[in-house]
Design an enzyme around this catalytic site. Structure first.
Site, short mmCIF file in Angstrom:
data_model
loop_
_atom_site.label_atom_id
_atom_site.label_comp_id
_atom_site.label_asym_id
_atom_site.label_seq_id
_atom_site.Cartn_x
_atom_site.Cartn_y
_atom_site.Cartn_z
N PHE A 52 -33.55 5.51 -2.00
CA PHE A 52 -35.21 5.33 -2.49
C PHE A 52 -36.12 5.60 -0.90
CE2 PHE A 52 -34.25 2.73 -6.16
CZ PHE A 52 -33.84 3.73 -7.02
N LYS A 53 -35.27 5.98 0.08
CA LYS A 53 -35.92 6.22 1.36
C LYS A 53 -36.94 5.37 1.56
CE LYS A 53 -33.80 10.77 1.63
NZ LYS A 53 -33.36 10.94 0.30
N PRO A 70 -25.18 13.84 4.04
CA PRO A 70 -25.67 14.69 3.03
C PRO A 70 -25.69 16.04 3.77
CG PRO A 70 -27.54 13.54 3.56
CD PRO A 70 -26.48 13.16 4.49
N PRO A 74 -17.85 20.41 5.19
CA PRO A 74 -17.15 19.27 4.99
C PRO A 74 -16.06 18.73 5.97
CG PRO A 74 -16.25 20.47 2.90
CD PRO A 74 -17.62 21.41 3.59
#
Ligand code: C5P
EC number: 4.1.1.23
Length: 213
Positions: free
Chosen positions: A59-60, A163, A172
């Protein structure tokens, strides 16, 4: 080997989110829920997804301390394992999240992954210092901006979740090799015909990078 993949459930349909969570339950470290899923369903989706694994609410959080406390308490009551907060609002704001979390894991954003994120990324070291003083559990650092990731890794031994893999161009293997502990992956997984296979491949890549560190 520890599970290394966090799946971002940025889908609009709750049923799709739950189906994906159920199918990946045994092979992921956690699920990340962001505003889109909550706004298209309801806050209770946090508890529903929690039945299939740890939930980190992205939710930053970025408000005055009092509002941050209300948001954090509610997220904890709904069953989340972790919450992501911004740190650029300053010490009092971030501390209010850590204090209200009461054991829930707080991750601090100190750098972003999108084009144009230089304004925050160029202040990453200052934000890290502040975040460590506030007692955060870990950091969000971009998998697709390796110089930023390396700098952040060099300044902490706390958990880093990253992310920016796949759809945002990050690799990755390179991300884990350079210090990321857990890879956050959304579109490459939930848009795939075979999400389980996608997660397994990412997990194997992360394991290979850890061996090569
Ligand atoms: O689909 P994709 O793998 O790009 O999803 C990445 C997820 O991580 C999204 O939920 C996005 O909002 C979030 N995120 C990000 N970059 C940051 C912080 C969070 O992409 N720096």
């Amino acid at each position: 080997m520890d599970k290394r993949i966090i799946v971002a459930l940025d889908v609009k349909e709750k049923k799709k989110a739950i189906d994906i969570a159920e199918s990946l339950s045994d092979i992921v470290f956690a699920f990340k829920i962001n505003w889109p899923l909550v706004l298209y369903s309801s806050p209770e989706v946090i508890g529903e997804i929690s039945q299939y694994g740890k939930v980190i609410c992205d939710f930053k959080v970025a408000d005055i301390p009092y509002t941050n406390s209300l948001i954090t308490e509610r997220v904890r009551d709904l069953g989340a394992w972790g919450i992501i907060s911004h740190s650029f609002l300053g010490e009092e704001s971030l501390k209010s999240v850590v204090n209200a979390a009461k054991g829930m894991h707080v991750f601090s954003v100190v750098a972003m992954s999108h084009p144009g994120s230089d304004m925050i990324n160029s202040n990453a070291m200052q934000l890290m210092k502040l975040s460590i003083e506030c007692g955060v559990y870990g950091f969000v650092a971009p998998a697709n901006k390796i110089d930023d990731l390396r700098m952040i890794r060099s300044a902490t031994d706390r958990v880093i979740i990253s992310p920016g893999i796949g759809a945002q161009g990050g690799d990755p293997y390179t991300a884990v090799l350079n210090g990321s502990d857990y890879l956050i992956v959304g579109r490459s997984v939930y848009e795939s015909d075979k999400p389980e296979l996608e997660v397994s491949k990412l997990q194997q890549t992360a394991e290979r990078a850890i061996e090569d560190r």
